[in-house]
Design a protein around this motif. Structure first.
Motif, PDB file in Angstrom:
ATOM      1  N   LEU A 121     -11.953  10.047 -47.879  1.00 31.38           N
ATOM      2  CA  LEU A 121     -12.661   9.412 -46.774  1.00 31.38           C
ATOM      3  C   LEU A 121     -12.591  10.364 -45.579  1.00 31.38           C
ATOM      4  N   LYS A 122     -13.746  10.691 -45.026  1.00 31.14           N
ATOM      5  CA  LYS A 122     -13.790  11.656 -43.915  1.00 31.14           C
ATOM      6  C   LYS A 122     -14.362  10.978 -42.674  1.00 31.14           C
ATOM      7  N   PRO A 123     -13.525  10.303 -41.892  1.00 34.23           N
ATOM      8  CA  PRO A 123     -14.008   9.702 -40.647  1.00 34.23           C
ATOM      9  C   PRO A 123     -14.185  10.770 -39.577  1.00 34.23           C
ATOM     10  N   MET A 124     -15.220  10.629 -38.767  1.00 39.48           N
ATOM     11  CA  MET A 124     -15.437  11.647 -37.732  1.00 39.48           C
ATOM     12  C   MET A 124     -15.883  11.015 -36.418  1.00 39.48           C
TER      13      MET A 124
ATOM     14  N   GLU B 186     -13.164  15.812 -37.097  1.00 39.36           N
ATOM     15  CA  GLU B 186     -13.256  15.139 -38.406  1.00 39.36           C
ATOM     16  C   GLU B 186     -11.904  15.177 -39.093  1.00 39.36           C
ATOM     17  N   SER B 187     -11.513  14.033 -39.597  1.00 44.80           N
ATOM     18  CA  SER B 187     -10.259  13.920 -40.318  1.00 44.80           C
ATOM     19  C   SER B 187     -10.539  13.827 -41.823  1.00 44.80           C
ATOM     20  N   TYR B 188      -9.506  13.683 -42.597  1.00 46.01           N
ATOM     21  CA  TYR B 188      -9.645  13.807 -44.050  1.00 46.01           C
ATOM     22  C   TYR B 188      -8.570  12.939 -44.687  1.00 46.01           C
ATOM     23  N   PHE B 189      -8.943  11.809 -45.201  1.00 41.11           N
ATOM     24  CA  PHE B 189      -7.952  10.910 -45.810  1.00 41.11           C
ATOM     25  C   PHE B 189      -8.140  10.859 -47.328  1.00 41.11           C
ATOM     26  N   THR B 190      -7.056  10.925 -48.035  1.00 43.43           N
ATOM     27  CA  THR B 190      -7.096  10.677 -49.470  1.00 43.43           C
ATOM     28  C   THR B 190      -7.059   9.163 -49.659  1.00 43.43           C
ATOM     29  N   VAL B 191      -7.981   8.644 -50.473  1.00 41.12           N
ATOM     30  CA  VAL B 191      -7.993   7.200 -50.713  1.00 41.12           C
ATOM     31  C   VAL B 191      -7.245   6.962 -52.011  1.00 41.12           C
ATOM     32  N   ASN B 192      -6.128   6.287 -51.919  1.00 41.73           N
ATOM     33  CA  ASN B 192      -5.370   5.998 -53.130  1.00 41.73           C
ATOM     34  C   ASN B 192      -6.015   4.823 -53.850  1.00 41.73           C
ATOM     35  N   SER B 193      -5.886   4.808 -55.161  1.00 39.68           N
ATOM     36  CA  SER B 193      -6.649   3.862 -55.972  1.00 39.68           C
ATOM     37  C   SER B 193      -6.360   2.409 -55.594  1.00 39.68           C
ATOM     38  N   ASN B 194      -5.164   2.182 -55.095  1.00 37.07           N
ATOM     39  CA  ASN B 194      -4.818   0.794 -54.779  1.00 37.07           C
ATOM     40  C   ASN B 194      -4.911   0.506 -53.277  1.00 37.07           C
ATOM     41  N   SER B 195      -5.784   1.251 -52.589  1.00 38.74           N
ATOM     42  CA  SER B 195      -5.871   1.056 -51.143  1.00 38.74           C
ATOM     43  C   SER B 195      -6.234  -0.381 -50.784  1.00 38.74           C
TER      44      SER B 195
ATOM     45  N   THR C  88      -8.205  -1.664 -44.753  1.00 41.42           N
ATOM     46  CA  THR C  88      -7.684  -0.744 -43.747  1.00 41.42           C
ATOM     47  C   THR C  88      -8.654  -0.653 -42.584  1.00 41.42           C
ATOM     48  N   THR C  89      -8.123  -0.515 -41.386  1.00 43.18           N
ATOM     49  CA  THR C  89      -8.973  -0.276 -40.219  1.00 43.18           C
ATOM     50  C   THR C  89      -8.659   1.102 -39.666  1.00 43.18           C
ATOM     51  N   ILE C  90      -9.693   1.849 -39.377  1.00 42.23           N
ATOM     52  CA  ILE C  90      -9.488   3.163 -38.763  1.00 42.23           C
ATOM     53  C   ILE C  90      -9.967   3.110 -37.317  1.00 42.23           C
TER      54      ILE C  90
ATOM     55  N   THR D 288       2.091   9.567 -25.074  1.00 37.11           N
ATOM     56  CA  THR D 288       0.793   9.030 -24.686  1.00 37.11           C
ATOM     57  C   THR D 288       0.984   8.063 -23.526  1.00 37.11           C
ATOM     58  N   ILE D 289       0.319   8.330 -22.425  1.00 41.96           N
ATOM     59  CA  ILE D 289       0.470   7.464 -21.253  1.00 41.96           C
ATOM     60  C   ILE D 289      -0.720   6.515 -21.146  1.00 41.96           C
ATOM     61  N   THR D 290      -1.927   7.051 -21.272  1.00 38.81           N
ATOM     62  CA  THR D 290      -3.097   6.161 -21.294  1.00 38.81           C
ATOM     63  C   THR D 290      -3.854   6.387 -22.596  1.00 38.81           C
ATOM     64  N   TYR D 291      -4.428   5.321 -23.118  1.00 33.69           N
ATOM     65  CA  TYR D 291      -5.225   5.457 -24.329  1.00 33.69           C
ATOM     66  C   TYR D 291      -6.300   4.388 -24.358  1.00 33.69           C
ATOM     67  N   GLU D 292      -7.322   4.644 -25.127  1.00 33.03           N
ATOM     68  CA  GLU D 292      -8.417   3.680 -25.258  1.00 33.03           C
ATOM     69  C   GLU D 292      -9.062   3.870 -26.626  1.00 33.03           C
ATOM     70  N   THR D 293      -9.109   2.792 -27.375  1.00 31.83           N
ATOM     71  CA  THR D 293      -9.772   2.859 -28.682  1.00 31.83           C
ATOM     72  C   THR D 293     -11.256   2.608 -28.484  1.00 31.83           C
ATOM     73  N   HIS D 294     -12.073   3.571 -28.865  1.00 29.52           N
ATOM     74  CA  HIS D 294     -13.518   3.459 -28.673  1.00 29.52           C
ATOM     75  C   HIS D 294     -14.166   2.641 -29.790  1.00 29.52           C
ATOM     76  N   VAL D 295     -13.732   2.895 -31.016  1.00 29.57           N
ATOM     77  CA  VAL D 295     -14.342   2.218 -32.176  1.00 29.57           C
ATOM     78  C   VAL D 295     -13.241   1.931 -33.195  1.00 29.57           C
ATOM     79  N   SER D 296     -13.293   0.722 -33.753  1.00 30.37           N
ATOM     80  CA  SER D 296     -12.434   0.374 -34.898  1.00 30.37           C
ATOM     81  C   SER D 296     -13.352   0.018 -36.047  1.00 30.37           C
ATOM     82  N   ARG D 297     -13.099   0.575 -37.206  1.00 27.92           N
ATOM     83  CA  ARG D 297     -13.984   0.318 -38.344  1.00 27.92           C
ATOM     84  C   ARG D 297     -13.131  -0.122 -39.547  1.00 27.92           C
ATOM     85  N   SER D 298     -13.579  -1.192 -40.206  1.00 23.17           N
ATOM     86  CA  SER D 298     -12.825  -1.699 -41.357  1.00 23.17           C
ATOM     87  C   SER D 298     -13.332  -1.082 -42.655  1.00 23.17           C
ATOM     88  N   PHE D 299     -12.404  -0.825 -43.549  1.00 27.74           N
ATOM     89  CA  PHE D 299     -12.734  -0.273 -44.865  1.00 27.74           C
ATOM     90  C   PHE D 299     -12.064  -1.115 -45.955  1.00 27.74           C
ATOM     91  N   TYR D 300     -12.661  -1.145 -47.093  1.00 24.40           N
ATOM     92  CA  TYR D 300     -12.082  -1.751 -48.301  1.00 24.40           C
ATOM     93  C   TYR D 300     -11.688  -3.206 -48.092  1.00 24.40           C
TER      94      TYR D 300
END
Lengths: 208, 206
Positions: free
Chosen positions: A68-71, A162-171, A174-176, A194-206
């Motif tokens: 899985l390659k989320p970007m 772009e990141s690179y996740f291995t999807v294990n068969s029993n995943s 998951t939310t990224i 980390t002092i300040t942070y903000e999540t722009h997008v959360s996406r659910s998988f599987y």
């Protein structure tokens, strides 16, 4: 001699046929899927990229290995660029911009392979982590890139990570999260926090 | 009576003294070196001038001497190698093989059609190929990124090979500051290389 030649030809034919069969099966089983784009166009913390887009590509190779390659791609405003330039110079400690692509659940069995990461942020420093602290669960669930050369940042241009996740068969489901962070030196623990942070997008998988 | 008092005083004093000593030792024992943070280490480098980056190179040479004194000759030292120029795949392989490096990851640089530079990090393939051509080809295709070359490497080298490694003409600097002999680094984080900095200060050789 003739019998030997016949046997050899038969063996060669069988081998050729098997190779072809495997080849066809491989082509048939390799697949890719693009998850639809999800973007953002406003932020609560003005210093973070004001707009951006996220997507993800899932690929399955001929051996059924899933990746899985989320970007993320994102733009900084001119004020934001100036902010990160300012906090990186002068008396130490300095502050840095980090873009993080990680799973919300630290006990996920998605696994980020270090070092299959790509970014156009200037002076990119990559890191991955296995949460929860201190020892994690054996799967790297956090990937991030830090811009360590903000003097080269340009406003209103697309930067990419772009990141690179291995999807294990029993995943499991998951939310990224695609998150911006500003990290500052913490003198007590002698590390960047980390002092300040903000999540722009959360996406659910599987989720099925 | 006086002698009893004296004895009691001495006894109490001894107990108090022993407690104080024990407490101080415990505090001392619990006082640990801070965990190694690559960004903290990177922030301490003077990157504002050529002189600063040359000083960093000299400091690394001193650290190599230190680590060599602390490690057994066959022990592996954790290194971040910054190359002195963009290396081709063949040059990268030669550096790795001639210095008996065990590669953990390599870092490369590309350029996208709009001129923006990209940085990528890859681990070797399962069958030991240093450059994962599938992953690199995928990025080159999807992002239309043209690879300029390889710029840094994270890996391990035997202590008795490390001075030879640091003298390789294709290498700008070998940073050993993350190694266990010099740092408290339980998560084995590699130091951040300085290719971006030397490139922008005209310190690369080609």
């Amino acid at each position: 001699m003739k019998t030997y030649s016949k046997v050899r030809n038969t063996v060669l034919s069988v081998l050729l046929f098997t190779s072809l069969l495997f080849g066809i099966a491989s082509i048939a089983s390799a697949a890719s899927y693009w998850y639809p784009s999800i973007g953002w166009s406003s932020v609560q913390h003005w210093e973070f990229p004001h707009s951006g887009n996220t997507s993800a590509l899932e690929e399955t190779d001929s051996f059924s290995n899933r990746t899985l390659k989320p970007m993320s791609s994102f733009k900084f405003s001119s004020q934001s660029v100036q902010y990160y330039k300012d906090i990186a110079v002068g008396t130490q400690p300095h502050g840095w911009y980090t873009h993080d692509i990680s799973t919300t659940e630290s006990n996920t069995n998605l696994n980020t392979n270090l070092y299959n990461l790509y970014s156009t942020l200037p002076g990119a420093y990559f890191d991955i982590d296995d949460d929860p602290e201190p020892n994690g669960n054996g799967y790297n669930d956090e990937s991030e890139v830090t811009c360590t050369s903000p003097s080269s940042l340009v406003a209103e241009t697309d930067y990419r990570f772009e990141s690179y996740f291995t999807v294990n068969s029993n995943s499991s489901p998951t939310t990224i999260d695609h998150t911006s962070q500003t990290s500052w030196y913490d003198p007590i623990n002698s590390e960047y926090q980390t002092i300040t942070y903000e999540t722009h997008v959360s996406r659910s998988f599987y989720t099925n | 009576m006086n002698s009893k008092k004296t004895m009691r005083f001495l006894l109490i004093s001894s107990v108090v003294l022993a407690t104080v000593i024990a407490a101080s030792s415990s505090i001392y024992a619990n006082k640990q070196e801070p965990k190694y943070d690559p960004l903290v280490a990177f922030d301490k480098i003077d990157k504002s001038s050529k002189d600063g980056l040359l000083k960093f190179k000299k400091q690394n040479e001193e650290k190599i001497k230190d680590v060599k004194n602390l490690a057994k000759s066959e022990e592996e030292i954790m290194v971040t190698v910054t190359f002195s120029k963009y290396l081709s795949e063949d040059e990268l392989k030669k550096v790795v093989n001639s210095n008996q490096l065990r590669v953990h990851h390599i870092i490369g640089r590309g350029v996208e059609p709009d001129g923006k530079e990209s940085t990528f990090v890859m681990e070797p393939t399962k069958d030991g190929q240093i450059v994962n051509k599938d992953v690199l080809g995928d990025w080159e295709t999807r992002f239309q990124s043209k690879t300029k070359g390889f710029i840094e490497l994270g890996g391990y080298v035997r202590a008795d090979q490390i001075e030879k490694l640091s003298k390789d003409t294709k290498i700008y600097s070998v940073d050993v500051s993350a190694d266990q002999h010099l740092a408290n680094n339980p998560k084995k984080k590699f130091a951040h290389g300085v290719f971006w900095e030397i490139e922008h200060k005209d310190l690369i050789t080609e």
